[in-house]
Design an enzyme around this catalytic site. Sequence first.
Site, short mmCIF file in Angstrom:
data_model
loop_
_atom_site.label_atom_id
_atom_site.label_comp_id
_atom_site.label_asym_id
_atom_site.label_seq_id
_atom_site.Cartn_x
_atom_site.Cartn_y
_atom_site.Cartn_z
N TRP A 1 -7.68 19.45 19.38
CA TRP A 1 -6.05 19.58 19.11
C TRP A 1 -5.31 18.46 19.04
O TRP A 1 -3.96 18.83 18.49
CB TRP A 1 -5.52 20.41 20.10
N GLY B 1 -13.91 16.05 19.10
CA GLY B 1 -13.98 16.17 20.38
C GLY B 1 -14.24 14.98 21.23
O GLY B 1 -14.75 13.80 21.20
N GLU C 1 -17.24 12.85 16.40
CA GLU C 1 -16.63 11.64 16.61
C GLU C 1 -16.66 12.09 17.68
O GLU C 1 -15.32 13.24 17.85
CB GLU C 1 -15.58 11.90 15.32
N CYS D 1 -8.01 9.52 20.55
CA CYS D 1 -9.11 8.69 20.49
C CYS D 1 -9.10 7.25 20.73
O CYS D 1 -10.37 6.10 20.81
CB CYS D 1 -10.48 9.33 19.72
P1 ADP Z 1 -10.70 18.83 24.39
O1 ADP Z 1 -11.52 18.13 25.95
O2 ADP Z 1 -9.85 17.50 24.04
O3 ADP Z 1 -10.28 20.01 24.46
P2 ADP Z 1 -13.16 19.39 23.97
O4 ADP Z 1 -14.50 18.45 22.96
O5 ADP Z 1 -13.31 20.20 24.70
O6 ADP Z 1 -11.92 18.24 23.91
O7 ADP Z 1 -12.93 20.10 22.65
C1 ADP Z 1 -13.06 19.84 20.59
C2 ADP Z 1 -13.04 21.42 20.42
O8 ADP Z 1 -14.94 21.72 20.61
C3 ADP Z 1 -12.39 22.48 20.72
O9 ADP Z 1 -12.32 23.09 18.91
C4 ADP Z 1 -13.63 23.27 21.47
O10 ADP Z 1 -12.36 24.75 21.85
C5 ADP Z 1 -14.34 22.85 21.29
N1 ADP Z 1 -15.73 23.11 22.50
C6 ADP Z 1 -15.51 22.21 23.09
N2 ADP Z 1 -16.33 23.20 24.49
C7 ADP Z 1 -17.57 23.97 23.16
C8 ADP Z 1 -18.79 24.48 23.01
N3 ADP Z 1 -19.54 24.39 24.47
N4 ADP Z 1 -19.08 24.60 21.68
C9 ADP Z 1 -18.96 24.75 20.83
N5 ADP Z 1 -17.54 24.15 20.46
C10 ADP Z 1 -16.71 23.71 21.87
#
Ligand code: ADP
Length: 482
Positions: free
Chosen positions: A149, A226, A248, A282
Amino acid sequence: MQTRNLIDGQWVDADSGATMPVFDPADDSLIAEVPKCGLEEASRSVAAAARRFDGFQSTTPGERVALLRDISRIMADRRDPLAELLTREQGKPLFESRGEVDYARSYLDGAAHELERRSLETRLDPALTGKSVLVHSAPLGVAAIITPWNFPYAMLTKKLGPAFATGCPVVAKPSEETPLSALALAEICVEAGLPSGCFSVVTGDPVPIGEAFFDSQDVRLLSFTGSTATGRKLVRSSSSRLTRLALELGGHAPFIVLEDADIDSAVEGLMISKFRNSGQTCVSPNRIMGHHSLHDPLVSRLAERMKTLVSGRGLDPATNLGPMINDAGIRKVQSHVEDALSRGARLLMGGELRHVEGLSSRFYAPTILLDATPEMLCFQEETFGPVCPIMSFEDVGEAIQIANELPYGLASYVWSSDADRAMFVASRLHTGIVGINDPSPVTSWTPFGGRKQSGWGIEGGAAALDEYAPPKTYSIVGLQDA
Ligand code: ADP
């Protein structure tokens, strides 16, 4: 504003009709409802993309260059509404959102430029055995993309640019916090004439959508930006089909100010790199280390500059510091500051929520923590907020050692007016990119990728296209014209 999903060329709701809300983090107002899709919709998107692959990879490079340039041009035409939408769902100040639209476009233009520059490599076998050898950059196929996001346009175009340039159809899952920017981009892609089904956007539950990506042999690359924690989960899930991953992930950038640095330049560098997106990036400096000889003036000038930061709604032109994205974000900032104080850090400014009349309680005051040490949470995990933990060092070797001891290796910064010293220190930092007197080292024309637990693969620069289209070799005997 487009709120439906684009699946196989159609704007659709979730099969179940379920939706999920998108809130403005500045004031908690509801902006829109978007489909809450899951495994079924994601699987259909992947299947559609797989059916389109042959057609897409057969388009000429010239057609794909034109397509990328058209998407970029429409984004430029809509710079203001796109920026406003981003500010509403993400919170960042409007000038930053405009900057992100430009930055996001640069990845489409960069991929178009690289595609134009590339030609087929034709080489004779060096052993002169009578074979001829052709090496093509051959597209992998369907790319699944999962984005965060904090830079919803740019993190997407970083991946779309090289995917579309090489003829890879894409299925994207944007963050639940910021789905609208991705849908706006999908609308633009349709308008620019992207072949139907070559770009689907599925919003909803991350876990089942991720499962659909890993369940399909058609997904030939999953590119993710993420957190390191989620990256680790994706690596586990990828093991069943050995899905190729580009990751990344998180970082924890050291910002080292050597004794011969220009203090004003270092302070301006911190203002840009630390407070961009309220510290929610990041590559944000998280460990500020100043040589003891300039520590005090560095701190006092930084504090002076930080007093000019105005918190508020991103749409307000006076604002240069937006809210944290959500409650978990603000709690994390609070816990890092509390932890630092309990371990002996001194609070020079901030250290509390900042009340902004009529707005949510997700604004954190710009904060300086002195006497930071490597044991503190803020020196170990990304704070993702407007907090500057600062430590003083005597010997640069000590600063380099502290900089390298974390399991992250994304970005780092060195401030110095001596080229040799700056390069010496920079060359010893185990990160994929180093800003030397440069607070904005990441660009579309330079490669960027993490070391250690900060990720796998490269985005930006010429190498970005190789992620989607690695070399494929044809070794040919007996075809005179080959
Ligand atoms: P943040 O903590 O910065 O939100 P995340 O790594 O949780 O970072 O999220 C980054 C992206 O990964 C978002 O689009 C989120 O919906 C997605 N995401 C989080 N968990 C999962 C998962 N288990 N499988 C696939 N996508 C995921």
